[in-house]
Structures are given as C-alpha cells and as structure tokens.
Design an enzyme around this catalytic site. Structure first.
Site, PDB file in Angstrom:
ATOM      1  N   GLU A 197      -7.691  87.093   1.476  1.00  0.00           N
ATOM      2  CA  GLU A 197      -5.994  87.182   1.185  1.00  0.00           C
ATOM      3  C   GLU A 197      -5.052  88.558   1.153  1.00  0.00           C
ATOM      4  OE1 GLU A 197      -6.083  84.767  -2.360  1.00  0.00           O
ATOM      5  OE2 GLU A 197      -7.058  83.024  -1.256  1.00  0.00           O
ATOM      6  N   GLU A 206       3.925  91.214   0.091  1.00  0.00           N
ATOM      7  CA  GLU A 206       4.257  90.776   1.645  1.00  0.00           C
ATOM      8  C   GLU A 206       4.751  91.831   2.214  1.00  0.00           C
ATOM      9  OE1 GLU A 206       5.516  86.833   2.630  1.00  0.00           O
ATOM     10  OE2 GLU A 206       4.711  85.962   0.604  1.00  0.00           O
ATOM     11  N   ASN A 245       6.236  78.751  -8.727  1.00  0.00           N
ATOM     12  CA  ASN A 245       4.981  79.202  -9.284  1.00  0.00           C
ATOM     13  C   ASN A 245       5.228  80.571 -10.186  1.00  0.00           C
ATOM     14  OD1 ASN A 245       3.158  77.620  -7.847  1.00  0.00           O
ATOM     15  ND2 ASN A 245       3.588  78.770  -5.818  1.00  0.00           N
TER      16      ASN A 245
END
Length: 425
Positions: A197, A206, A245
């Site tokens: 990941e 990101e 989240n």
C-alpha cells in the site's frame, strides 16, 4: 475509492434504515464498516521474493461501503519539520479496564476487552523507544523488532514514519502484540500490507489529491461533515481516505469526529500516521472479523465460512482489506501481498508452512458467516438499539450511545492545537 462505489451501489438499493454493512474491509480499499470489500487470488508457489510493486493504491478505512475502482496513487511528501503531537482531548476512545455506562451486550464488552479498547492518549504520548514505563505490548515489539530492524526493513521510508510513532500507535491498542509469541506473525502480516500500500512506507500522502467528501446520504453528511478547505485523501501507512473514515477514526481516538475532520493533516504528521492502521487492524466490520481476530484465533470459521473457503491466514486478511478487488480469482496485487508477507515472515522467523496466503478461491464474508450477525451499531431510527447495519454510532466506542441519543457526551475534545515534538532524526 472502493468504499465509495460499493456504498453507492448498496445505498441505491436500500432504504436508509436498511443500510447494512456489506462485505467489507476495515481499513483499506473496499467496503468499510470500517473499510474495503473482499474477494480472492491464487495459491503461491515457491516462496516468492517480493519485487517492488507499482505505485500503491490507497486503501480506505472503515465506515460506509464501497466498490472496486482504481484508487489514486500516493506520492512521497517531504517530512514535516517539528512533528506535532495529536490534539489535546479529555477523551481517548474506549479505555481498557474502564467500566461502561452504556447498555452494551456481553459480546460487545468481550470485543472491547480483547481487541478494540485503547490506552489513554496522555500515556501514549509518554511512549518512546527503550523507556522502562512502556506498556508490555510495546516492550514485546521492541524485543523482536528493534529500531535497527525498523530502519533495515524500511530503508526508503518517509521521515514522518518514525520508530517512535510506530511504537506509540502499537501502544494505543494494547491487544496488538499482547502475546510475545504471536507478535512476529502480527508484524509480518502488517508489513506485507504496508509494502503493497505504501511501497514500504515510502508514500505518506496520495499523489492525485482530491476532496474525498462523501455526501450521498443524510446520516453520513450529518455525522461526518466535510470542512471547507479540507481534503480527506489518503494519508499514513493505511492511506486513510474519505471524510467518513477520518470522522470514525477521530471518534475512536478522541471521542469527537470533528478533531480530524478539522485537522486531517494530523494523520500524516503525527503518530496517527500509524495509528489509523492499528485502528483498522483491530476493528471488526461485520460481516467481516477484524484482522487481529483472524491472527489470534478468536475468529472461528463456521460451516458457511468453510464452504466459502474462508480460513485463518494471510489470504483472509487480504480479503478483509480489499477483497472486492483482489480476491475471487488471480490478482497481481494479492499475489504481491503474499510475496511480501512471505519475505517478512522469513525475516521475522515466522513459520508459515501450510498457511493459506491467497484469497483467489474465497467468496466474500457474509451474514451467514460466524462474524456476520454481530449487532455492532446504535441506530437512531431504532431508538438507539443495537443493529447489524451500519450507522455513525459504533458500540465499540464509549460515548457513541450518548451521541446516538443526543445526550451530552463525557468526551469533550479541545480545539486541535498540536504541540511540537522533536523532529524525526
């Protein structure tokens, strides 16, 4: 991203009161009740040595349910100079050893005690390498995985991923590595997923940043409102994504969803960059068990799970993280994960002979499985009774019952004012 699409599909086919946690994956790229949706991959041949994987795709963490879609690739971010400590709060989630005033079931109490209860944030802040007062689970980690090994295993890590941050995140969840004998296997499993990941902790954020603001339902918008000017793209070792989240993780950490909705940057610049991973690791998301339950043996497959080829092992943790995309047939990402895990297991001295490493022949976790019918959420539409479908109020988090009832909470977070701590070496 996966979470997003799965949830949309599910939402369009359900009434608000029937929003149920579909197959998910607690902190990664699929359907979250904490996270992603599961599916399988093939059995590995001779122990493969992991080769660098293509730029990792961020995996969302827990809350609504999503569907497979290519996720944006994370990019390296310069290490922060002084690395701030997380926000000051009078609440630190569900504290281990404290009694609850909420009408929880014996099953929920057992889960709190064995997996998801936490150490108070003030004690977490005191954890540092080699300190005599470190919690026992942190000492277990230090014994098998000293800082020298951390640097050896992750030579290209972003400087924000410090060994001290890693130990603090472990310490926050006393159930992780509570048993010294199981600790190497837990770490090898964790590292196999880190490698896929974040390319071995190389990526902190990101590359293709976007707001990740979910506003498709009234309860998501009300519980986890996006703050103007803030973006909820993938950050940290688990690439936590989406406002829901960040909000759910914030509630588990501080008893207040708004702490990280206001300051999502803390998931990159503090020990929360590892803690989001630990949160996902210990949090069950029915019908999926937690990753920790798969490893410590507390998840026992029933006949339906067995028929679905779901069994304890690394493959089941991939199913929990990203099964909708990576399981149910050959998938290179699932194969990469198994390769990385095999390599780390060897380095940690873990015997994985006979363990099911892939999920290629697995079917999704379902309500008919042994973890499928856990009533884990307080539902305002059902007078805050415990239900099996997902809501914003998790029974594993002390204070969420009062939040569901609209009563004053015992958790009162102060405004996020991070205090500087020593810059990473």
């Amino acid at each position: 991203l996966i979470l997003f699409y799965t949830f949309i599909v599910y939402y369009l086919n359900s009434t608000f009161s029937d929003i149920q946690i579909m197959t998910t994956c607690i902190f990664s790229g699929s359907s979250p009740s904490p996270s992603p949706v599961p599916s399988p991959a093939p059995a590995p041949g001779p122990t493969p040595v992991p080769s660098p994987a293509p730029a990792p795709s961020p995996t969302p963490a827990p809350v609504p349910s999503p569907v497979p879609v290519p996720s944006p690739i994370p990019s390296p971010v310069p290490a922060p100079s002084p690395s701030p400590s997380p926000v000051s709060s009078s609440c630190s989630g569900t504290i281990c050893g404290e009694s609850s005033s909420e009408p929880i079931t014996s099953d929920i109490q057992a889960l709190r005690d064995s997996t998801s209860c936490t150490l108070a944030n003030s004690l977490v802040e005191a954890i540092s390498p080699g300190t005599a007062s470190n919690p026992q689970n942190v000492k277990n980690v230090e014994a098998v995985f000293p800082e020298s090994k951390f640097n050896e295993f992750f030579p290209n890590k972003n400087a924000a991923y410090t060994y001290s941050n890693f130990l603090k995140a472990i310490g926050k969840y006393p159930a992780i590595c509570s048993t010294a004998s199981l600790c190497p296997k837990i770490l090898a499993n964790m590292f196999g997923h880190f490698q896929q990941e974040t390319a071995g902790l190389f990526y902190l954020e990101e590359i293709n940043k976007s707001p990740y603001c979910a506003d498709w339902s009234a309860w998501v918008t009300a519980a986890y409102p996006c703050v103007s000017g803030k973006m909820y793209y993938g950050r940290g070792a688990k690439q936590l994504s989406w406002n829901y989240n960040y909000g759910a993780f914030s509630t588990a950490m501080f008893g207040d969803a708004m702490v990280l909705l206001n300051e999502p940057e803390l998931v990159a610049t503090t020990w929360l960059n590892f803690a989001a991973t630990m949160w996902f690791f210990v949090t069950p998301q029915p019908p999926k068990p937690s990753m920790l339950q798969v490893l410590d043996g507390s998840w026992v497959p029933n006949a339906h799970d067995t028929t679905s080829n779901l069994e304890p092992g690394f493959g089941a943790t991939t199913m929990i993280i990203n099964g909708a995309i990576e399981c149910g047939g050959f998938n290179q990402q699932a194969q990469n994960r198994a390769n990385y895990y095999t390599d780390y297991a060897q380095k940690m001295g873990v015997d994985i002979s006979g363990e099911k490493l892939l999920c290629n022949d697995m079917q999704q976790f379902s309500e008919s499985g042994s973890a499928g019918l856990l009533a884990l959420y307080w539902a305002p539409e059902s007078n805050c009774q415990l239900v099996t479908w997902q809501t914003a109020y998790n029974a594993l988090v002390e204070g969420d019952y009062n939040n569901c009832k609209g009563l004053p909470s015992s958790c009162n977070s102060t405004s996020p004012v991070p205090s500087p701590s020593p810059a990473p070496a």
